[in-house]
Design a protein around this motif. Sequence first.
Motif, short mmCIF file in Angstrom:
data_model
loop_
_atom_site.label_atom_id
_atom_site.label_comp_id
_atom_site.label_asym_id
_atom_site.label_seq_id
_atom_site.Cartn_x
_atom_site.Cartn_y
_atom_site.Cartn_z
N LEU A 1 1.92 14.26 -11.21
CA LEU A 1 2.55 12.98 -10.88
C LEU A 1 1.98 11.86 -11.77
CD1 LEU A 1 4.33 11.16 -9.14
CD2 LEU A 1 2.49 11.05 -7.46
N ALA A 2 0.67 11.84 -11.91
CA ALA A 2 0.04 10.79 -12.73
C ALA A 2 0.46 10.91 -14.19
CB ALA A 2 -1.48 10.87 -12.60
N LEU A 3 0.59 12.12 -14.68
CA LEU A 3 1.05 12.29 -16.06
C LEU A 3 2.46 11.74 -16.25
CD1 LEU A 3 -0.31 15.87 -16.84
CD2 LEU A 3 -0.81 13.82 -18.17
N TRP B 1 10.10 16.66 -15.50
CA TRP B 1 9.14 17.78 -15.57
C TRP B 1 8.28 17.80 -14.30
CZ3 TRP B 1 3.80 16.66 -15.75
CH2 TRP B 1 2.95 17.77 -15.89
N ALA B 2 7.84 16.62 -13.85
CA ALA B 2 6.88 16.57 -12.74
C ALA B 2 7.51 16.82 -11.38
CB ALA B 2 6.19 15.20 -12.73
N SER B 3 8.77 16.46 -11.25
CA SER B 3 9.36 16.50 -9.92
C SER B 3 9.36 17.90 -9.27
CB SER B 3 10.78 15.91 -9.97
OG SER B 3 11.31 15.88 -8.68
N HIS C 1 0.85 -1.19 0.00
CA HIS C 1 0.00 0.00 0.00
C HIS C 1 0.89 1.24 0.00
CE1 HIS C 1 -3.53 2.31 2.13
NE2 HIS C 1 -3.36 2.68 0.88
N VAL C 2 0.81 2.01 -1.08
CA VAL C 2 1.61 3.23 -1.20
C VAL C 2 0.66 4.42 -1.18
CG1 VAL C 2 3.18 4.52 -2.70
CG2 VAL C 2 3.36 2.02 -2.53
N VAL C 3 0.87 5.32 -0.23
CA VAL C 3 -0.03 6.46 -0.08
C VAL C 3 0.67 7.76 -0.46
CG1 VAL C 3 -1.37 7.84 1.54
CG2 VAL C 3 -1.46 5.36 1.68
N ILE C 4 0.05 8.46 -1.39
CA ILE C 4 0.56 9.76 -1.82
C ILE C 4 -0.31 10.82 -1.17
CG2 ILE C 4 0.84 11.24 -3.85
CD1 ILE C 4 0.83 8.26 -5.29
N ASP C 5 0.25 11.62 -0.31
CA ASP C 5 -0.56 12.55 0.48
C ASP C 5 0.37 13.60 1.07
OD1 ASP C 5 -2.20 13.66 2.69
OD2 ASP C 5 -3.50 11.93 2.37
N MET D 1 -8.58 12.72 -14.64
CA MET D 1 -8.43 11.97 -15.90
C MET D 1 -7.06 11.29 -15.94
SD MET D 1 -8.52 13.54 -19.74
CE MET D 1 -10.08 14.38 -19.71
N ALA D 2 -6.03 12.01 -15.57
CA ALA D 2 -4.67 11.44 -15.60
C ALA D 2 -4.58 10.25 -14.65
CB ALA D 2 -3.64 12.51 -15.22
#
Length: 856
Positions: A234-236, A331-333, A206-210, A391-392
């Motif tokens: 992040l999702a992109l 780009w996202a970081s 279980h990985v939680v992004i928060d 959507m991503a």
Amino acid sequence: MRDANDVWIPSVCSQCYSCCGILAHRVDGKVVKIEGNPESGNCQGRLCAKGVSGIMTLYDPSRVNVPLKRSNPEKGIDVDPGWVEISWEEALQTVAERLSKIRSEDPRKLLVMASVMTMDQMYFARLFGSAFGTPNSVWNSGAGNHCGNAEHLFGALLHSAWSKQPDTDYCSYLLNFGVPCGFGAYYAATGMAQRIADARARGMRHVVIDPFLSPTAEKADEWVPIRPGTDGALALAMLHVLLHELGAYDREYLKHHTNGPYLIGEDGCYVRERDSGKPLIWDAVDGVAKPFDAADIKDFALDGRYEMDGAAARPAFAALKEHVASFTPEWASPITTVPVATIRRITAEFAEAARIGSTIVIDGKELPYRPVAVLYFRGAQGHKNATLSSMAIELLVEMMGASNVPGGVLGQNSRCLGHPKTGRPSWSPVAGPDGLLVVGGNWSGALPYPWAQPKKPESMSLGGLAPTVIVSPASLPLVTLDPEKFKIPYKLEMNLHVGTNYLMTESDPKVSVAAFKDLFQVSSSLFLDEATYLSDLVLPDTCYLERHSLTAESVSSNSPLEEWCYHVRQPVVEPLFQRRNFSEVMLDIADRVGMREDFNAFLNLLLDLKAPYALDVSRKYTLQEILDRRFKSMFGEEHGLEWFQEHGVLKWPKRVEEVYWKPFVEVRVPIYFEWFLKVGEGVKKVAQEGGFDDVIETSAFQALPEWRPCASHQEKRSEYDLYAIYYRVPVHSFSATYNNPWLDEISQIDPYVYRVAINIETARRKGIKDGDWMDITSAGTDHTIKARARLTEGIHPEVIAMANCGGHWSKFLPIASKSDKGACFEWLLPLTFDNMDIPTFNLDLCAKVKVSKAEG
Ligand SMILES: Nc1nc2c(c(=O)[nH]1)N[C@H]1C(S)=C(S)[C@@H](COP(=O)(O)OP(=O)(O)OC[C@H]3O[C@@H](n4cnc5c(=O)[nH]c(N)nc54)[C@H](O)[C@@H]3O)O[C@H]1N2
Ligand SMILES: Nc1nc2c(c(=O)[nH]1)N[C@H]1C(S)=C(S)[C@@H](COP(=O)(O)OP(=O)(O)OC[C@H]3O[C@@H](n4cnc5c(=O)[nH]c(N)nc54)[C@H](O)[C@@H]3O)O[C@H]1N2
Ligand code: SF4
Ligand SMILES: [Mo]
């Protein structure tokens, strides 16, 4: 025989909408204990602290017990209404006269508000509003525009469900963008707690992004802190890694279950067959375009570019792939603050865990096996970029083919084939125009039909303008303040208000007061909460332990797996004092207003009452009779209300075709949202014609995901250096439970519930110590709230986080309104169209703030 002085009565909790089955122990007429009903599929015998504490809601001396009328004509946020007691007859007469007048003049002038805390009353209130003839019914304050209008939209378009759960039986990797699933909140709170615990014991990672080490994140394998409002980025980047670096995606799923092969022309729309109008695909073997449903397709092309009548076209999947080429982890970081290496590692783990191509046999049926799930809800999607970020995130699941198959993400009750004896209730997603999914009949709220066209709005929420808006749009208070701007030809006059404490749950309370104070407000209430400061009449409602009611089956757990479970809610004590069940009161008012026939007709329609159980529209029915007919209509003559009152629950096993429905139903889902382009054009046109295109900015109606900043990311004043967010704790529901003495006691012991979490380093820089009072000032509202600091390393250094919805100020809630009982986030939350996701009218819930140690 049961001893009437000492009984256990089965019913259903309503301290949140999870609908746990309860057993209430009544001794000598008093409820002395509430336990979980082990027969209840929703909770499997477990209750949370709020469920157990229902006794204190029933007997709270602060409850409203008699009808009240205000004597002070002046209304304000903390102006004492000067309550005086009146008779039920006077109250009902007043309400009926007002309503009759409005209905004969213009029924649209009635606003109906209701709370998700009391779903049964909400359903009835919605019925009442529909039968009355107002388009302003119902509005749920921050429910919808806070919780997940974009998430619910994609739930409909991709999962045929209001909400989603991971398949806890088979999932081996849960990537969780901040959802307390299994940790005392979200949907199916208690039932999922057991299921998630079992899955973790089985080895599910279980990985939680928060941004916050939430009650959920602290129990996970890994916590990935993220800057609020950047999950879309992040999702992109994950999509980029999947499609461009790992080449990990489920080609078979994309070909057969999505619009991935549909050809997209240069205008961004489907290329269609001239005669049939059907979207075309490219047959990779025959080298020609064919309608998507042609019988002779040998292979669906997902890649390439093709010449079509002299114009270029490419499959939707190819368009998506090209689109995400530039969204690298590099780009996202900087946007998300998640390290590049972490993004690549998590994506690789996720891709590997998906086991693309593998199958599993369940009940003799061979099915795709994709043991990865992705969850997101209010936290990740509650932003200005709600639609495009959601959507991503959704596309991560679609790329893996992990949608509604074993191990993956399951729509909560997407499909039901009915009770074995009656075949009812039943619903299923079906293929609509262009072969794409149309949500099945278990959907709450508006139906986002893919063919709906934007219309000139008629309601105060701008309903009809964008068919992508699901419930309770954040636009309503703004339009109520200035209907002329939106060419709405009437003003609201009355608010039939059932439960929601909207002053503390929508946005800046000053805006809510301005919008609603001039309405004649009739409130059915348990307590004299903040919203009743604006009421003209207050009617004492029964609480869930004192009444019969519908239950919220569409969002109740009815867990994704195991069994269907229908409950009854019945009184465990007779209503105390002069309290009356507002559903019954609505039936009474409908009669007095002369709308019985309309009301009964809507009951037949919305409760799906079939002959011989359909109501005779001209007859008067009691609530019990209506419930009895509803049960019999679904489950046959022998399973009426009486049967349910005795047995509590009716269960039957879920079938593989219901739970893992994707391989069994011929529908495709979009991975390219062509419909949004059409809706966007339509909305723009209507807004331009109406002269309100200055506030309705339509650029977010896109077919493919993007990441866009929130207003809070663009705040440039350097002293506003922190993002404020809020999160759920298992011991409270919104603002509703703060006067409960048992829950107050737990909240005082817990170091977080009444305090605002701030990173140790950040606090040190500002000279703030654990327990200090802080001033928190919002860049958007300029309002300052006070709260005490809880220092922790478990929070992103740019973020402060507050639990649920404390900081009450009603003097009629003596426990909740004491100092040091948490903070109310709404004071920090500006309400402007700029602060909304236009396709869904979802509010942005990250507020930029400055924080300092409070003086004195
Ligand atoms: N600060 C902050 N704001 C939030 C949230 C948050 O957690 N914190 N959550 C957001 C979300 S996702 C949502 S869904 C909304 C919810 O927003 P609301 O629906 O406004 O929730 P509450 O503030 O709990 O108000 C519910 C009211 O219903 C009353 N009530 C409970 N049971 C009954 C009943 O049987 N009959 C009647 N008549 N009344 C009843 C309670 O006493 C309470 O006053 O808030 C949103 N806004
Ligand atoms: N106990 C309890 N259960 C409830 C409710 C309740 O009030 N109490 N309310 C019910 C209702 S109506 C709803 S809508 C659901 C809400 O359910 P959720 O939305 O799933 O729950 P929250 O805890 O409000 O928010 C989830 C997390 O989002 C995080 N977060 C905030 N901003 C961001 C962000 O930008 N990105 C990411 N990744 N995370 C972020 C918060 O820190 C929090 O941990 O719960 C339902 N269940
Ligand atoms: S999870 Fe919700 S329904 Fe279940 S016991 Fe707790 S408050 Fe009641
Ligand atoms: Mo919500």
